[in-house]
Structures are given as structure tokens and as C-alpha cells.
Enzyme design. Structure first.
Site, PDB file in Angstrom:
ATOM      1  N   GLY A  20       0.826  -1.195   0.000  1.00 32.85           N
ATOM      2  CA  GLY A  20       0.000   0.000   0.000  1.00 32.85           C
ATOM      3  C   GLY A  20       0.858   1.241   0.000  1.00 32.85           C
ATOM      4  N   ASP A  33      -2.524  11.236  13.815  1.00 32.83           N
ATOM      5  CA  ASP A  33      -2.987  10.672  12.544  1.00 32.83           C
ATOM      6  C   ASP A  33      -3.800   9.413  12.795  1.00 32.83           C
ATOM      7  OD1 ASP A  33      -3.346  10.590   9.865  1.00 32.83           O
ATOM      8  OD2 ASP A  33      -1.327   9.875   9.380  1.00 32.83           O
TER       9      ASP A  33
END
Ligand SMILES: *[C@@H]1O[C@H](CO)[C@@H](O)[C@H](O)[C@H]1NC(C)=O
Ligand SMILES: *[C@@H]1O[C@H](CO)[C@@H](O)[C@H](O)[C@H]1NC(C)=O
Ligand SMILES: *[C@@H]1O[C@H](CO)[C@@H](O)[C@H](O)[C@H]1NC(C)=O
Ligand SMILES: *[C@@H]1O[C@H](CO)[C@@H](O)[C@H](O)[C@H]1NC(C)=O
Ligand SMILES: *[C@@H]1O[C@H](CO)[C@@H](O)[C@H](O)[C@H]1NC(C)=O
Ligand SMILES: *[C@@H]1O[C@H](CO)[C@@H](O)[C@H](O)[C@H]1NC(C)=O
Ligand SMILES: *[C@@H]1O[C@H](CO)[C@@H](O)[C@H](O)[C@H]1NC(C)=O
Ligand SMILES: *[C@@H]1O[C@H](CO)[C@@H](O)[C@H](O)[C@H]1NC(C)=O
Ligand SMILES: CC(=O)N[C@H]1CO[C@H](CO)[C@@H](O)[C@@H]1O
Length: 724
Positions: free
Chosen positions: A430, A548
Site C-alpha cells: 500500500g 494521525d
């Protein structure tokens, strides 16, 4: 060399049937074999009868090769119990037992059959196997008794051993024996009296681990059978006209295969074990490796040193080697393995095998138990499969010239100079915040995730290294571990542990996969994430503001434990550490919330806000930023707040969770999520009202870590989050 089949040297019986033609291969209940008569196998290769050896006048009943001029006995019935005259009689008595009697009817030897037969017959087969079977039994291979099962008369249950003759005139058992040790990972072992003398090493698919020369050959085929009922090694001669024997030789303590050479009328030695010094059992002691050609032949494995310098020289290595750095079980998660190649595998008394595990599962299983010292594939065919583990000290290792095996030996972190890494840039997992992530495999089979940082880092090399080293020290079971980094030129790679079950968002936002995560699993994940955050905020030696938190940054291991990923790396790109404070603040590029500049406390709150959002997403199965409700101008949080106020909070909950939920836990989660958000907003705005960003806005670009700021913040005390 297949002298390993020593173990199954067939039994051989020749019987002569009184009153039956001399070429018979069977007798029935009314018949017998006496002196002067024999049984001959159908094709004439073997003969059973009475014989004497050397100068002795003792009479034995046994089987020998019929077609060669040098009398070679392959099996003896009464080896412990010779008959002193010529009165021996072999018969099936009236109750169906095979008995060898001497004249005065005392039983010299008997064969214990498994059951009574109505019509028993005794037959000498062309293989040299003497069998007792029931003529009425449909399956002619269903033997009541067979000499192949009784290669010697040392017999305890299934544990069969071949033993030497005392000498060439006396077939009674000598001190050398050879058999398969029935451990979980069986291997053939030769004993000299009660001492182990030589090991074959465990079976590894194509051969014994310590027998690289056991391979395809023109003389014989071989096989190893290991199942819940039986364990044995078996060989077949490929060319029936070749005559070959295997024999335990007490004269020089070896097991030898010979082949009959017609032209010279002699037996020619084909192979034998033990072969050399290094085959002597445990010559080098624990963790010693015997290497022919080295001086001394015993060398400690890397990471070990000889236990006693005095005894290591000149020739007694039996005390073996000890670790240079001790293993501490408390640090077991930091242990790793060093790969050794070309070895005969250690003794298997404390070994354990599972044929269906792969090398990575094997590594994990070994790592989890401090007393597991090594692992490897149990089968080396086709690139390797299965798992063999060793508990306790590793004994009797040697280097084999060709075809040795890999062994992964447990080491403390300090001894691990990791040899990186083969990974393939095609094997992309990814794209994370700062670069693409690939899957890789370390030499010892450990799977890893490799993040290739994009080049835009403005940071100096030394700063980068310092930063990475600090972050590598963060150790918590709910944080993904950074295993190392790798810098060459512009290329910067970060190596993480690999998480089999990928990220949380692949579950909760997917209708089908979402069902896998019932409420109890989700709650487990929520608590884990909270613990990971708390560690970052308060417990770790750095104070780290994560900033995050989102479902795609929560990874799941093979047991669905959550691990926060992507923490702390951002700083390496921005260098925007808050100055003049004792606490370090590390954030993720692009997710710097507006309050970043204010102070550390607020930064903690912004993580708490992110946690609230994540919680809501897990409850609802909907993405915060993808939320849209017809006819409402509210965003997701606003919608949630409204439902809460209206006393209908459970309408938030994902339908697939409704069966598995614990109502009280779920209400608590909703409450935490909303309470946290509103109080952070209150702190930020000074207005104690609704949660932040109540009104619908253009959602920030959903999951890209490099975008805008995460819009709002909230408050929640971490002690509340930690409610367990
Ligand atoms: C046959 O031999 C077995 C074993 O020695 C013995 O137990 C049994 O009594 C014998 N049967 C007869 C009829 O002698
Ligand atoms: C037969 O069985 C008896 C009793 O179990 C045992 O003592 C004997 O050693 C066995 N004999 C042989 C040849 O297996
Ligand atoms: C088997 O061995 C014999 C004697 O060495 C030889 O003559 C014969 O050709 C061999 N048969 C096969 C099929 O190899
Ligand atoms: C056993 O070994 C000795 C010594 O190597 C040898 O002379 C003898 O022939 C061997 N015995 C047999 C039966 O092969
Ligand atoms: C035993 O004898 C054989 C044949 O003579 C020889 O090859 C082998 O090395 C000897 N083994 C030992 C342990 O002496
Ligand atoms: C062997 O491994 C498989 C796959 O990991 C597992 O399902 C099985 O339970 C294991 N068997 C034993 C006896 O541990
Ligand atoms: C580790 O493995 C050994 C051997 O199988 C076992 O006896 C021991 O209980 C295991 N320890 C743990 C903590 O599982
Ligand atoms: C998680 O990973 C393990 C190991 O790879 C696998 O057996 C399991 O099925 C996965 N769980 C889910 C829910 O996919
Ligand atoms: C020890 C024993 O019983 N010996 C006998 C063996 O058989 C002969 C002949 O039948 C007898 O005379 C012995 O007494």
C-alpha cells in the site's frame, strides 16, 4: 548410504517340512521342519533351516541366502537359546502357535501371533520374510506374525532394534543396537550398550538430516513412514538379481551394507556408518558444531564460546559451548534467530514437529516460548514446509558437506546483526503517508513490511538516524514495531513487523469483512488502541503526539490485536519539533491540527479527538468523512450528537453488530466518543456547546495523510479511555 536400513534387516526363516518335498516354501499345522529339511522361498533366493556357526556345535534355526556360496545368515530365531543337539523341531502346534522345540519338548523359541488362526500356515517369501498367516484370511498380506517385524529378539512394543551378534560364531545379542527413537521427531539411533553412539538425524522428506548421501541410486529405493501407528524406514532392491545385505558389525562398531559380487564370490562393502569423527555422538557438546577439516574439529556456533577453555583443548569438547550473551526471557520479544546452513539437525529428544505450519508460523511459535532454542522446516522438499522446534540445549550438530539443512537458532537482540533482506518492489502492500510499503521476508523466514520513504525529506542523515533509533525504542504491544532502517544514498527504508490482517479499515468499512469483527473483537481493538495511545502520550520515554489516528493506520496482527502504525516518522520530514519544551512533539506531515502551535497539552487532545472519531467509525461501520444523511445538513458527528440527545444512540450502531453487542459497553463507547469531542471543542473555543464541526462542511480529503488539517479536536481524559 542406506545402512540406516540396518534397522529392518529382514528376518528369515527356512523351514523344512517333514514329509514334504524339499522345495516347499510353506508348512501347515500338521507339518514340521527338522534337522536335514529346509523351506525354500518360491524363487529360490532364501532358505530356512538348522545350522551351526564356526567351530561351535550349537544349532540355530535361521534364514540364509541360498544362491551364494558364502553362507550368509540373515535372521536367527533362537539366537539367545541355541539347541545343543540335533533334536530341534519347528512346528505350528495344535493351538496355532509357531514353536521351536528341542527333543524333550521344551520350548526353545516361539512366535507370538496376534490372534488365533483356524487354518494357520507358515511361508518363506521371496523377500526373505518368514510369515505366519491364516489360509482362510482373504488378504494374504494380513500376517499373524512376520520375521520382518522381529529383526532381532529385542522387542518392546513397537520399539524394534537391530542388534549385533556377539561374534561371528555366536548370534546372541552383542552390545551394539540400532533402532528408531520414537520421539515426536523420530530419528534412527545406534547404541553401544546404554550409550548413544550415532544418530542419523531426523527424517527431512528426502532423507535423514545427517545422511546427505542417502539419495537416488541404482541399487535400492527407500522410504520413511511416520504415522500414528508406526514409524519405519524401508528399502527395496531395484534389481532383484542384485544380492545385498546390511549388517551390524560388532568388530569395528559399524553398520554396513554389502553387495554380493558374483565374479569374485565376495561381499563388497557398499557403505557404512558411522563415517567419520564427527559422526561420534555429541563429540562437540551443546552448541558445538563438528566440522571435518577444521582444527579443532569442534567449533562453537556463532554467538557462543567454549564453556571451559581448559577442557576445550586439547581433545575433550564434551562440555560444549555457552552463550556469549545470556538470553533473558523478559526480553523474549526482542530475540531473533541466526540462520546456520549446511547442518545435520540437533538431537530430537526434545523436538516437536507440525507438518502443516509454515516457516513464519514456526518462527512465531518458537519465539513465544523462551525454552525453544531453534526451529526449521521439517521437510526440505520443494522449498521447505512444516515446522520442527527444539527445546533446551542443541546437541550433536555437525556440518555436512552437501545437502545439509538450515537451522534458525535463538539469539538475544545484541547478537543479531540482521542480514537484510530480500524484498521485491512488486510486492506492494500500500501507500502510506510518506511512501510506499512493501512486503518482504528476512532470511530466517520472518515476514516484514518495508516502507520506502519518499525523497522529499529535507532532513539531514544524522538527524534521521537519531530519530529512527529513538523511535525503535518505543516498545508496546499495541504499536507496530520498527525493526530497523536502511539508508543508502537517497534511498531510505524503514523495516517494520508485518501485520497479517492488514488495516482496520479493510474490516469495518466492508460489509462482508465487517461481520468478522463482532462487538467483543471491536471492543478488544478499541481498548488496544487506547493503550497504545496512552503509551505514546504518557508512558514512553518520548512524549509523542500521534495526530494521525484513523482506521487505516491501525493494523491487525494474526490474532486481531490492534497495533498503531505510522507513528513518529513524520517528524523526520518536517523537523518542526516544538522548541523550548521538555516534551518532544512528533506529528504526521499534513495532519498538523491548528492547535499544534498552541502547546503539548492540546496536541494530546487532538489525538483524543481522533480516537473519538475512530470509535464512532467502529460503532457505526461508516466513515466519518463519507457520512451523508438525506435531508440533514449535519455531518456525522452532528448526527451522532443529535441521536444521543434524542435518546436514540443505538441507531448509530452498525446493523451487523447488533447481535453481538454488549449494550453497556457500547453506550459507554458512544458516550466517550461524544464527551471527548465536545469538551475538546469547548476548550478550544471557549463555548461549552455541541461537538466540533457540528455543521456539515466540505470534508477534508479523506484518508490522505498529506492533506490539510484534521478539522477539529476534542477532549477526553485518558483515564476515562483506559476504563477496562
Ligand atoms: C502351543 O504353544 C504355546 C506356546 O508355547 C503353548 O502356550 C500352547 O499350550 C501350545 N499348545 C499345545 C496344544 O501344546
Ligand atoms: C512372546 O510373548 C511373551 C509374553 O508376552 C514374551 O515373554 C516373549 O518374549 C514373546 N516371545 C517372542 C518371541 O516374541
Ligand atoms: C540386474 O542385474 C543383473 C546382474 O548385474 C544384470 O545382468 C541385469 O541387466 C540387471 N537388470 C536390470 C533391469 O538392470
Ligand atoms: C566387520 O568389520 C571387520 C573390520 O573392518 C571386517 O574385517 C569384517 O569383515 C566385518 N564383518 C563382516 C561380516 O562384514
Ligand atoms: C569398519 O570397517 C569398514 C570396512 O573395513 C571400514 O570402512 C569402516 O571405516 C570401519 N569403521 C570403523 C568405525 O572402524
Ligand atoms: C499444526 O499446525 C496447524 C496449522 O497451524 C494447526 O491447525 C494445528 O492445530 C497444529 N497441530 C498441532 C498438534 O499443534
Ligand atoms: C515451552 O515449551 C516447553 C516444551 O514444550 C513446555 O514444557 C513449556 O511449558 C512451554 N512454556 C510456555 C511458557 O509455554
Ligand atoms: C488473521 O490472520 C490469520 C493469520 O494469517 C488468519 O488465520 C485469520 O483468518 C485472519 N483473520 C481474519 C479475520 O481474516
Ligand atoms: C531336561 C529334560 O527334560 N530332558 C529330556 C529331553 O528328552 C529326552 C528324551 O525324551 C529325555 O530323556 C530327557 O530327560
Amino acid at each position: 548410504m542406506d545402512v540406516y536400513s540396518c534397522i529392518f534387516l529382514g528376518a528369515n526363516f527356512l523351514l523344512f517340512l517333514s514329509g514334504v518335498s524339499s522345495a516347499a516354501d510353506t508348512i501347515t499345522q500338521s507339518q514340521s521342519i527338522i534337522e536335514g529339511s529346509t523351506l525354500i522361498s518360491r524363487e529360490g533366493g532364501f532358505e530356512l533351516g538348522f545350522f551351526s556357526l564356526g567351530s561351535s556345535t550349537n544349532r540355530y534355526l535361521g534364514i540364509w541366502y541360498r544362491n551364494i556360496p558364502v553362507k550368509t545368515v540373515v535372521w536367527v530365531a533362537n539366537r539367545r537359546n541355541p539347541i545343543e543337539d540335533s533334536s530341534g523341531v519347528l512346528m505350528i502346534n495344535s493351538t496355532g502357535n509357531l514353536v521351536l522345540l528341542s527333543q524333550n519338548t521344551s520350548v526353545v523359541w516361539l512366535a507370538n501371533s496376534t490372534k488365533e488362526a483356524s487354518s494357520p500356515i507358515l511361508q518363506l517369501l521371496d523377500s526373505g520374510n518368514l510369515v505366519l498367516r491364516d489360509r482362510e484370511e482373504g488378504n494374504s498380506e494380513n500376517y499373524l506374525w512376520q520375521s520382518f517385524d522381529h529383526p532381532s529378539d529385542i522387542l518392546t512394543g513397537l520399539d524394534r532394534r537391530l542388534s549385533t551378534w556377539k561374534n561371528w560364531d555366536d548370534p546372541s545379542p552383542g552390545e551394539l543396537t540400532w533402532g528408531i527413537e520414537l520421539t515426536n521427531n523420530p530419528e534412527a539411533v545406534m547404541w553401544k550398550g546404554s550409550e548413544k553412539y550415532f544418530r542419523s538425524g531426523p527424517w527431512n522428506g528426502p532423507r535423514y538430516s545427517g545422511a546427505p548421501e542417502l539419495r537416488y541410486n541404482p541399487v535400492f529405493e527407500f522410504n520413511f513412514v511416520n504415522n500414528e501407528n508406526e514409524v519405519y524406514y524401508v528399502y527395496h532392491l531395484i534389481n532383484k538379481s542384485i544380492i545385498s545385505k546390511i549388517i551390524m558389525n560388532q568388530t569395528n562398531y559399524s553398520c554396513e551394507r554389502y553387495i554380493w559380487i558374483d565374479a569374485t564370490s565376495t561381499w563388497s562393502l557398499y557403505s557404512s556408518v558411522p563415517r567419520d569423527n564427527c559422526d561420534d555422538y555429541n563429540l562437540c557438546g551443546a552448541y558445538g558444531n563438528c566440522i571435518i577439516g577444521e582444527s579443532p574439529v569442534c567449533q562453537c556456533l556463532k554467538g557462543f564460546q567454549s564453556k571451559s577453555q581448559e577442557t576445550w583443548n586439547p581433545k575433550d569438547w564434551s562440555q560444549g559451548c555457552v552463550r556469549i550473551t545470556q538470553l533473558s526471557c523478559q526480553d523474549k520479544d526482542k530475540h531473533g534467530f541466526i540462520k546456520f546452513v549446511g547442518l545435520k539437525l540437533p538431537e530430537t529428544t526434545n523436538s516437536w514437529v507440525n507438518e502443516s505450519m509454515n516457516l513464519e508460523e514456526c518462527r512465531t511459535k518458537c519465539l513465544n516460548n523462551c525454552s525453544c532454542m531453534a526451529y526449521t522446516n521439517s521437510n526440505i522438499r520443494g522449498g521447505g514446509s512444516g515446522c520442527a522446534l527444539w527445546y533446551g540445549d542443541l546437541i550433536d550438530i555437525r556440518q555436512v558437506s552437501l545437502g545439509g539443512q538450515n537451522l534458525y537458532v535463538r539469539m538475544p537482540a545484541s547478537e543479531l546483526g540482521r542480514n537484510l533482506v530480500l524484498f521485491n518492489f512488486n510486492n506492494k502492500l500500500g501507500e502510506g503517508g510518506f511512501g510506499a510499503v512493501y512486503k518482504g521476508t528476512l532470511e530466517d523466514g520472518q515476514e516484514i513490511a518495508v516502507k520506502r520513504l519518499s525523497e522529499s525529506s529535507g532532513q539531514g542523515l544524522n538527524e534521521f538516524k537519531t530519530e529512527v533509533i529513538l523511535i525503535a525504542k518505543l516498545q508496546h504491544r499495541n504499536l507496530v514495531r520498527l525493526l530497523g532502517c536502511c539508508i543508502q544514498g537517497e534511498e531510505k527504508l524503514l523495516i517494520y513487523e508485518y501485520m497479517t490482517n492488514k488495516s482496520l479499515d479493510t474490516f469495518i468499512f466492508d460489509q462482508a469483512r465487517g461481520k468478522v469483527l463482532d462487538w467483543s473483537k471491536r471492543f478488544h481493538i478499541i481498548c488496544g488502541v487506547a493503550r497504545g495511545l496512552l503509551y505514546l502520550h504518557e508512558d514512553s520515554r518520548l512524549r509523542i503526539i500521534y495526530r494521525d489516528l484513523k482506521a487505516s493506520n491501525v493494523l491487525l496482527d494474526s490474532e486481531m490485536n490492534p497495533k498503531i502504525s505510522e507513528f513518529g516518522i513524520a517528524r523526520t520530514f518536517r523537523g518542526d519539533q516544538t522548541q523550548g519544551k521538555t516534551n518532544r512533539v512528533i506529528g504526521t506531515y499534513g495532519y498538523m491540527a491548528p492547535e499544534y502551535a498552541i502547546n503539548g497539552l492540546f496536541s494530546v487532545k487532538s489525538d483524543v479527538f481522533g480516537f473519538g472519531i475512530l470509535l464512532m467509525e467502529m460503532l457505526s461501520g461508516k466513515k466519518n468523512r463519507a457520512y451523508y444523511h438525506p435531508g440533514e445538513s449535519l455531518n456525522f458527528i452532528g448526527h451522532a450528537w443529535n441521536l444521543w440527545r434524542e435518546g436514540r444512540p443505538l441507531e448509530l450502531v452498525d446493523t451487523c453488530l447488533r447481535d453481538s453487542c454488549s449494550l453497556s459497553e457500547m453506550l459507554r463507547c458512544i458516550q466517550i466518543s461524544l464527551a471527548g469531542m465536545s469538551s475538546v471543542v469547548m476548550m478550544l473555543s471557549g463555548e461549552p456547546k455541541e461537538p466540533g464541526f457540528f455543521a456539515r462542511k466540505n470534508p477534508p480529503d479523506a484518508d490522505s495523510s498529506s492533506s490539510k488539517h484534521q478539522s477539529s479536536t476534542n477532549e477526553l481524559t485518558l483515564t476515562l479511555l483506559e476504563a477496562r
